[in-house]
Design a protein around this motif. Structure first.
Motif, mmCIF file in Angstrom:
data_model
loop_
_atom_site.group_PDB
_atom_site.id
_atom_site.type_symbol
_atom_site.label_atom_id
_atom_site.label_comp_id
_atom_site.label_asym_id
_atom_site.label_seq_id
_atom_site.Cartn_x
_atom_site.Cartn_y
_atom_site.Cartn_z
ATOM 1 N N ALA A 54 2.984 -0.455 -10.621
ATOM 2 C CA ALA A 54 1.752 -0.047 -9.939
ATOM 3 C C ALA A 54 0.613 -1.015 -10.241
ATOM 4 O O ALA A 54 -0.196 -1.339 -9.352
ATOM 5 C CB ALA A 54 1.376 1.370 -10.357
ATOM 6 N N LYS A 106 -1.362 -2.971 -7.317
ATOM 7 C CA LYS A 106 -2.789 -2.739 -7.104
ATOM 8 C C LYS A 106 -3.598 -4.016 -7.285
ATOM 9 O O LYS A 106 -4.491 -4.318 -6.481
ATOM 10 C CB LYS A 106 -3.284 -1.663 -8.069
ATOM 11 N N SER A 113 2.129 6.612 -6.950
ATOM 12 C CA SER A 113 1.087 7.538 -7.395
ATOM 13 C C SER A 113 1.531 8.986 -7.227
ATOM 14 O O SER A 113 1.205 9.850 -8.044
ATOM 15 C CB SER A 113 -0.192 7.294 -6.592
ATOM 16 N N LYS A 144 -1.069 -7.229 -5.319
ATOM 17 C CA LYS A 144 -0.323 -6.920 -4.089
ATOM 18 C C LYS A 144 1.106 -7.467 -4.164
ATOM 19 O O LYS A 144 1.653 -7.988 -3.190
ATOM 20 C CB LYS A 144 -1.041 -7.480 -2.867
ATOM 21 N N LEU A 202 2.437 1.738 -3.437
ATOM 22 C CA LEU A 202 1.464 2.222 -4.420
ATOM 23 C C LEU A 202 1.210 3.714 -4.228
ATOM 24 O O LEU A 202 1.121 4.468 -5.207
ATOM 25 C CB LEU A 202 0.158 1.430 -4.282
ATOM 26 N N ARG A 245 0.834 -1.209 0.000
ATOM 27 C CA ARG A 245 0.000 0.000 0.000
ATOM 28 C C ARG A 245 0.868 1.258 0.000
ATOM 29 O O ARG A 245 0.588 2.227 -0.710
ATOM 30 C CB ARG A 245 -0.935 -0.007 1.213
#
Length: 482
Positions: free
Chosen positions: A105, A109, A86, A112, A82, A79
């Motif tokens: 990415a 997403k 972003s 995982k 990611l 998480r």
């Protein structure tokens, strides 16, 4: 006559019912749906039996769970990665990774798949080289050895592996062996008993509930993983058997690609093994720090993501990774695969790349190990040739490698072939590699293999006999369910 009419009516009702299930409930892709409807139409009774054995749908299943997975920290790290990508797509240290942050990415997403870039990646392109390296690592194991293969043969190499594992189990090392029951069908209790007597554990994936009857035989665990002490990991195309050392005269020299990895990516391989093991075994693996040791220092700088896919997956994660790599190509795409039976999305991605000026090269064997799949492969190869793709027939034995290299910057090596079975039906695992040095070595291996291959031209392809064309047509029609 009345009895015969009743039987025919019953068969018709069963077929119509099953056809309705296929169309309205299973919601399969169109190609697979039509293939099964044709089977039911032309061979009603046998088709019904084949559907029961080969067409279960695990898409809605949740087969693999590990209640303690949060203790590894991988999901939280995924998480965070990611969010970092972003905010800043070029936050990675490896230059190749920064250029392909969107691919990273996507895997984070959807799958995982934690990204690590402290990895040393060693290419193993020969069976003797691979197994010599593996047996040395097994001999040096101190805490645990986790082994997973689709095929373990009952031959000299297979028995050597079992005995090496048994020896380590007797010395106090925790040893677990997971094998696919169909792929390793020649294994028997007597061969595995030495390992079990020494304190090791061996389990079969999707075993038969009734002798000689296995309604899950179409869904096989095709993964090949070895994790030693949580520090060294192996993934790639080699199974265990004398043929993989080039000792089977039918195939001759066996050309494959495997990876030996040290670094953070080994933790992801460990997690994948534990998920498979805990599904197959009653003796669950519980979290302990020794399974995920912190590396004392970076072994290398290669970026790696370990991506798994299977019939229980919501998406075709590995295939999607392939398609994303292909669509990112600017200069070259190099593919090695024993089977080339793609779906429409993968085929179109390659065709678009070739037509847009990317140099696409595909290498396949010049001999079949599964005839129907080989003829289906040749039918799709024709499509590639007409799009301007360079095709090579490997003639120095048999090529079993499952690799794709894009622009000599990123690559994927693993267990997934370029076919519908690997995309949808088998449990697979691949390493996606973000490193120019490793990718260049894979590209160089491809060029070396060209020297012992024959280029297949469109002219020569057009000269194949009518008999071969018929085989191709039939096999291609059934390709969604091969």
């Amino acid at each position: 006559m009345n009895v015969l009419s009743l039987l025919l009516s019953l068969v018709l009702v069963l077929n119509m019912t099953l056809a309705s299930v296929i169309i309205f409930r299973e919601r399969r892709d169109i190609g697979s749906t039509w293939a099964w409807l044709l089977v039911l139409y032309f061979i009603p009774l046998l088709g019904f039996a084949l559907y029961l054995f080969f067409a279960q749908n695990y898409r809605r299943s949740r087969l693999f769970e590990w209640k303690e997975i949060d203790r590894t920290g991988t999901e939280e790290a995924a998480r965070e990665q990611l969010a970092l990508i972003s905010a800043d797509g070029h936050a990675m240290g490896n230059p190749a990774a920064g250029d392909y942050h969107d691919l990273i990415a996507m895997h984070l997403k959807a799958n995982k798949a934690l990204y690590t870039e402290d990895n040393e990646v060693e290419l193993l392109l020969d069976g003797k080289q691979k197994f010599d390296r593996l047996f040395r690592d097994i001999a040096e194991a101190q805490d645990h050895i986790h082994v997973q293969y689709y095929i373990i043969q009952k031959d000299e190499l297979g028995i050597k592996l079992i005995r090496a594992l048994a020896e380590k189990a007797r010395s106090g090392v925790s040893v677990r062996l997971l094998y696919d029951e169909l792929g390793s069908r020649r294994l028997n209790r007597r061969i595995l008993q030495e390992l079990r007597d020494a304190g090791g554990i061996a389990e079969a994936f999707f075993p038969s509930k009734f002798r000689l009857i296995n309604v899950r035989l179409n869904y096989r665990n095709h993964r090949k993983l070895v994790i030693i002490d949580g520090k060294v990991g192996y993934v790639g195309g080699f199974n265990v058997g004398d043929e993989y050392l080039g000792l089977d005269p039918k195939f001759g020299y066996w050309r494959d690609t495997h990876l030996r990895v040290r670094g953070g990516a080994v933790h992801a391989m460990q997690t994948r093994f534990i998920l498979d093991w805990n599904y197959a075994s009653r003796a669950d693996i519980h979290y302990r720090p020794e399974l995920f040791p912190e590396p004392e220092a970076a072994f290398g700088a290669a970026g790696v993501q370990i991506v798994a896919s299977g019939p229980e997956s919501k998406l075709e994660y590995i295939k999607n990774g392939y398609v994303k790599m292909i669509s990112s190509a600017k200069r070259s795409i190099l593919i090695q695969t024993p089977y080339f039976v793609p779906d429409a999305g993968y085929l179109d991605a390659l065709r678009i790349a070739a037509l847009s000026g990317v140099q696409v090269s595909i290498m396949i064997p010049d001999k079949p190990d599964h005839p129907f799949i080989y003829w289906a492969t040749l039918s799709y190869i024709g499509v590639m040739l007409r799009a301007g793709v360079s095709v090579y027939l490997y003639r120095n034995g048999f090529i079993h490698a499952k690799t794709i290299v894009v622009d000599e910057e990123i690559a994927s090596v693993g267990t997934a072939n370029m076919d519908v079975r690997s995309f949808k039906l088998n449990f697979e695992v691949n390493a996606f590699l973000y490193d120019r040095e490793v990718s260049a070595k894979l590209a160089e291996a491809f060029r070396e293999d060209i020297k012992v291959s024959e280029a297949l031209t469109l002219e020569r392809y057009g000269q194949r006999s009518r008999r071969i064309r018929i085989k191709e047509s039939v096999s291609r029609l059934l390709s969604p369910i091969l």
